[in-house]
Each structure stands twice: as structure tokens, then as C-alpha cells.
Design a protein around this motif. Structure first.
Motif: not given
Length: 157
Positions: A69-73
Motif C-alpha cells: 500500500d502507500s505506507l508499505n511500498s
């Protein structure tokens, strides 16, 4: 009169305690809790941005589900190799296709190699903990966000 009042209060408290004890014993007699122990399935899970591959499935393959996701790329997949051999790894996105790949592999001596595609075939010449970094390709548009499955198969030499 004072003695009579104390007697009534003590009878009241005594009777309240008796009702609570009767309710507790009646509930335990009516609905005994069956003790069922479920066999805990051993599985590899993503915690934060890391998947620790500790358990193999029936086919002797490491398998886990991950999420970008955008936090865990980037997702870091750690596995321990006890034998020399060849690593065959695959990423299977839920969408079928996507901009997701093995960006890098970090060997136990802290050297690295990469980038790779969605499939990886590389000889493992060192024993110890290896780290695979999964992410999207910076050379392509539309980074992949969503669930995927990663499988690692280590063939011994």
C-alpha cells in the motif's frame, strides 16, 4: 429497634450472596463450556512491512500472503537457508498482473543482487538468512497496491 435493624441488614446481605452463588452454580450446571483445542495452523504472515518465512506447507514450499500500500511500498521477505541449492520464487498478484517485482535479494554476507521480475531463479551459495525485497518497478507507471501471494521453493543441490 437498633438490634432489629442490624438483624434485617445482615439477613439482606446474606440472602443476596446466596442468590449470586446459586446463579453462578446454576449457570455453570446449565451450560458447561466444552473445551475444544483447535490445532493452530502454522502460517507465514506479514507484520508491518516484513514477512518472516518460518513454516513450509505440505509441498515443502514457503508460501505467504502480503500487501503493498502507500505506507508499505516495499515488503521484506526473510527466509533462512540451511542448504546450498537454487531458489525459485514467484509473486502472484490478486489482480493477475501488476507493476510488482522482486527488487532485490540480500545475501547473508550483506551483498545484494537485482532487480528481477515476478519470477526469480537464483543459486543460493551461502547459508543463513536471506532477504527478498518486493516492490513496484520505478521504471514503470502505476505502482501496484493490493494483495499478493509469494512462494519460495528451495531445491537442494
Amino acid at each position: 429497634m437498633k438490634n432489629w435493624f442490624i438483624l434485617l441488614i445482615s439477613i439482606f446481605f446474606f440472602s443476596c450472596q446466596q442468590k449470586e452463588n446459586k446463579k453462578a452454580s446454576a449457570e455453570s450446571a446449565e451450560s458447561p463450556m466444552p473445551v475444544v483445542q483447535k490445532e493452530k495452523k502454522q502460517e507465514n504472515k506479514q507484520i508491518g512491512d516484513t514477512i518472516a518465512m518460518n513454516f513450509k506447507n505440505e509441498e515443502n514450499v514457503f508460501s505467504a500472503e502480503g500487501h503493498l500500500d502507500s505506507l508499505n511500498s516495499k515488503v521484506y521477505v526473510q527466509f533462512k537457508n540451511e542448504d546450498l541449492g537454487e531458489l525459485n520464487a514467484q509473486i502472484l498478484p490478486d489482480a493477475g498482473k501488476g507493476n510488482i517485482r522482486f527488487n532485490q535479494i540480500i545475501f547473508p554476507d550483506k551483498t545484494s543482487d537485482g532487480p528481477f521480475g515476478m519470477d526469480l531463479k537464483i543459486p543460493l551459495k551461502q547459508k543463513g538468512t536471506h532477504v527478498l525485497i518486493i516492490g513496484h518497478s520505478l521504471m514503470a507507471d502505476n505502482p501496484y497496491y493490493g494483495n499478493f501471494k509469494v512462494q519460495l521453493n528451495i531445491r537442494k543441490e
